[in-house]
Design a protein around this motif. Structure first.
Motif, PDB file in Angstrom:
ATOM      1  N   LEU A 136       0.836  -1.214   0.000  1.00  0.00           N
ATOM      2  CA  LEU A 136       0.000   0.000   0.000  1.00  0.00           C
ATOM      3  C   LEU A 136       0.865   1.257   0.000  1.00  0.00           C
ATOM      4  O   LEU A 136       0.522   2.254  -0.643  1.00  0.00           O
ATOM      5  CB  LEU A 136      -0.944   0.008   1.200  1.00  0.00           C
ATOM      6  CG  LEU A 136      -2.159   0.911   0.971  1.00  0.00           C
ATOM      7  CD1 LEU A 136      -3.200   0.203   0.120  1.00  0.00           C
ATOM      8  CD2 LEU A 136      -2.765   1.389   2.266  1.00  0.00           C
ATOM      9  N   ASN A 137       1.986   1.211   0.711  1.00  0.00           N
ATOM     10  CA  ASN A 137       2.880   2.376   0.742  1.00  0.00           C
ATOM     11  C   ASN A 137       3.492   2.643  -0.632  1.00  0.00           C
ATOM     12  O   ASN A 137       3.704   3.801  -1.000  1.00  0.00           O
ATOM     13  CB  ASN A 137       3.973   2.189   1.787  1.00  0.00           C
ATOM     14  CG  ASN A 137       3.420   2.282   3.198  1.00  0.00           C
ATOM     15  OD1 ASN A 137       2.326   2.792   3.412  1.00  0.00           O
ATOM     16  ND2 ASN A 137       4.171   1.775   4.168  1.00  0.00           N
ATOM     17  N   ILE A 138       3.749   1.576  -1.387  1.00  0.00           N
ATOM     18  CA  ILE A 138       4.231   1.768  -2.763  1.00  0.00           C
ATOM     19  C   ILE A 138       3.114   2.372  -3.616  1.00  0.00           C
ATOM     20  O   ILE A 138       3.335   3.345  -4.345  1.00  0.00           O
ATOM     21  CB  ILE A 138       4.751   0.439  -3.344  1.00  0.00           C
ATOM     22  CG1 ILE A 138       6.059   0.050  -2.633  1.00  0.00           C
ATOM     23  CG2 ILE A 138       4.955   0.548  -4.856  1.00  0.00           C
ATOM     24  CD1 ILE A 138       6.562  -1.340  -2.969  1.00  0.00           C
ATOM     25  N   ASP A 152       6.574   4.974  -0.421  1.00  0.00           N
ATOM     26  CA  ASP A 152       7.782   4.150  -0.397  1.00  0.00           C
ATOM     27  C   ASP A 152       8.118   3.784  -1.848  1.00  0.00           C
ATOM     28  O   ASP A 152       7.264   3.878  -2.730  1.00  0.00           O
ATOM     29  CB  ASP A 152       7.529   2.889   0.446  1.00  0.00           C
ATOM     30  CG  ASP A 152       8.824   2.235   0.924  1.00  0.00           C
ATOM     31  OD1 ASP A 152       9.924   2.700   0.544  1.00  0.00           O
ATOM     32  OD2 ASP A 152       8.730   1.245   1.678  1.00  0.00           O
ATOM     33  N   THR A 153       9.354   3.377  -2.056  1.00  0.00           N
ATOM     34  CA  THR A 153       9.807   3.035  -3.409  1.00  0.00           C
ATOM     35  C   THR A 153       9.908   1.519  -3.550  1.00  0.00           C
ATOM     36  O   THR A 153       9.856   0.782  -2.557  1.00  0.00           O
ATOM     37  CB  THR A 153      11.189   3.648  -3.679  1.00  0.00           C
ATOM     38  OG1 THR A 153      12.083   3.191  -2.668  1.00  0.00           O
ATOM     39  CG2 THR A 153      11.133   5.164  -3.639  1.00  0.00           C
ATOM     40  N   TYR A 154      10.045   1.069  -4.802  1.00  0.00           N
ATOM     41  CA  TYR A 154      10.243  -0.357  -5.073  1.00  0.00           C
ATOM     42  C   TYR A 154      11.571  -0.520  -5.795  1.00  0.00           C
ATOM     43  O   TYR A 154      12.169   0.458  -6.244  1.00  0.00           O
ATOM     44  CB  TYR A 154       9.076  -0.919  -5.884  1.00  0.00           C
ATOM     45  CG  TYR A 154       8.741  -0.141  -7.140  1.00  0.00           C
ATOM     46  CD1 TYR A 154       7.896   0.968  -7.094  1.00  0.00           C
ATOM     47  CD2 TYR A 154       9.257  -0.511  -8.377  1.00  0.00           C
ATOM     48  CE1 TYR A 154       7.577   1.686  -8.248  1.00  0.00           C
ATOM     49  CE2 TYR A 154       8.941   0.195  -9.537  1.00  0.00           C
ATOM     50  CZ  TYR A 154       8.103   1.296  -9.460  1.00  0.00           C
ATOM     51  OH  TYR A 154       7.799   1.993 -10.601  1.00  0.00           O
ATOM     52  N   ASP A 155      12.046  -1.776  -5.878  1.00  0.00           N
ATOM     53  CA  ASP A 155      13.377  -2.020  -6.457  1.00  0.00           C
ATOM     54  C   ASP A 155      13.291  -2.250  -7.961  1.00  0.00           C
ATOM     55  O   ASP A 155      13.976  -1.590  -8.731  1.00  0.00           O
ATOM     56  CB  ASP A 155      14.035  -3.235  -5.788  1.00  0.00           C
ATOM     57  CG  ASP A 155      14.211  -3.010  -4.293  1.00  0.00           C
ATOM     58  OD1 ASP A 155      14.454  -1.858  -3.902  1.00  0.00           O
ATOM     59  OD2 ASP A 155      14.082  -3.987  -3.533  1.00  0.00           O
ATOM     60  N   VAL A 203       5.340   5.713 -12.077  1.00  0.00           N
ATOM     61  CA  VAL A 203       5.841   6.168 -10.778  1.00  0.00           C
ATOM     62  C   VAL A 203       7.186   5.495 -10.545  1.00  0.00           C
ATOM     63  O   VAL A 203       7.259   4.355 -10.089  1.00  0.00           O
ATOM     64  CB  VAL A 203       4.856   5.811  -9.645  1.00  0.00           C
ATOM     65  CG1 VAL A 203       5.390   6.269  -8.308  1.00  0.00           C
ATOM     66  CG2 VAL A 203       3.491   6.421  -9.912  1.00  0.00           C
ATOM     67  N   LYS A 204       8.233   6.167 -10.952  1.00  0.00           N
ATOM     68  CA  LYS A 204       9.561   5.569 -10.838  1.00  0.00           C
ATOM     69  C   LYS A 204      10.597   6.688 -10.881  1.00  0.00           C
ATOM     70  O   LYS A 204      10.457   7.617 -11.685  1.00  0.00           O
ATOM     71  CB  LYS A 204       9.787   4.620 -12.020  1.00  0.00           C
ATOM     72  CG  LYS A 204      10.917   3.638 -11.803  1.00  0.00           C
ATOM     73  CD  LYS A 204      10.886   2.562 -12.879  1.00  0.00           C
ATOM     74  CE  LYS A 204      11.749   1.385 -12.478  1.00  0.00           C
ATOM     75  NZ  LYS A 204      11.573   0.240 -13.369  1.00  0.00           N
ATOM     76  N   ASN A 205      11.605   6.585 -10.043  1.00  0.00           N
ATOM     77  CA  ASN A 205      12.687   7.573 -10.017  1.00  0.00           C
ATOM     78  C   ASN A 205      12.171   9.012  -9.880  1.00  0.00           C
ATOM     79  O   ASN A 205      12.711   9.930 -10.488  1.00  0.00           O
ATOM     80  CB  ASN A 205      13.549   7.483 -11.281  1.00  0.00           C
ATOM     81  CG  ASN A 205      14.098   6.083 -11.511  1.00  0.00           C
ATOM     82  OD1 ASN A 205      14.413   5.387 -10.537  1.00  0.00           O
ATOM     83  ND2 ASN A 205      14.190   5.665 -12.754  1.00  0.00           N
TER      84      ASN A 205
END
Ligand code: ADP
Ligand code: MG
Length: 219
Positions: free
Chosen positions: A47-49, A54-57, A68-70
């Motif tokens: 949910l935070n992503i 929060d970010t993902y790898d 939604v990236k970088n």
């Protein structure tokens, strides 16, 4: 509205924890869905992503068509504030501000005038059946009323999407039903897209689709 493609996330540490594993998820505009799983299964991380908290790898996350990236912190905050309303288990109300001020607060950060903020906040409180509680502090409200104030606050910026993390986790079963009824009405009457994370099967039953997560994997 939401599309996750092969999302992975690991919390680093002495023993790294691979908490989300190849998550693929698609939520359409106007859906009311729940993400259900046991404690520790990765629901809040997911949910935070989704909420750009929060970010993902690896993988790709599209929110309303935007990758939604970088993103810089400012870009992330801007997208989050424009698109998403949040509801949390512990309400996250400011204790020394009354219900109306709590609901109006996101508009303060958008630079909306006090007069306009108060009119819009009162409209949201009325919608939640709480007009008569407008000038009460959170400490003077029941759990269900506090959560309805928090829902009013989440709606005040007219988000495209509501994300709720265990929104009934601090409520008794009767009050839980009331709060779920509010989400159902927002979905059916206003067409709000709503994603609710919960470990409570009773909450899952009141959504239109249940997504199950076990040990960081969608079942
Ligand atoms: P849930 O919301 O389903 O209970 P979480 O997403 O909060 O699950 O947590 C999933 C796993 O990741 C748990 O084992 C938790 O201890 C761990 N975890 C959560 N946040 C962090 C963090 N910031 N750093 C390291 N581990 C974390
Ligand atoms: Mg959680």
């Amino acid at each position: 509205m939401l599309r996750l493609i092969d999302i992975n996330k690991t919390y680093p540490g002495a023993v790294p924890l691979h908490v989300l594993k190849d998550i693929n998820l698609h939520v359409e505009t106007g859906e009311l869905v729940s993400i259900m799983g046991a404690s520790g299964s990765g629901k809040s991380t997911l949910l935070n992503i989704l909420g750009i908290l929060d970010t993902y790898d690896t993988g790709e996350y599209y929110l309303d068509g935007t990758l939604v990236k970088n993103l810089s912190e400012n870009e992330a905050a801007d997208l989050r504030n424009r698109k998403i309303g949040f509801v949390f288990q512990s309400f996250n109300l400011i204790n020394y501000k009354d219900a109306l001020e709590n609901v109006a607060l996101p508009l303060f950060y958008q630079g909306v005038s006090r007069k306009k903020r108060n009119i819009l906040a009162m409209e949201q409180l009325e919608k939640m059946g709480l007009a008569d509680r407008a000038h009460h502090l959170p400490g003077e409200l029941s759990g269900g009323q506090k959560q309805r104030v928090a829902i009013a606050r989440s709606l005040i910026t007219r988000p495209a999407l509501i994300l709720a993390d265990e929104p009934t986790g601090a409520l008794d079963s009767r009050t839980s039903k009331e709060v779920m009824e509010v989400f159902r009405t927002l979905n059916t009457v206003d067409g709000m897209t709503i994603v609710i994370v919960t470990h409570d099967p009773g909450v899952g039953e009141q959504t239109n689709r249940v997504i199950r997560i076990v040990d960081g994997q969608i079942q």
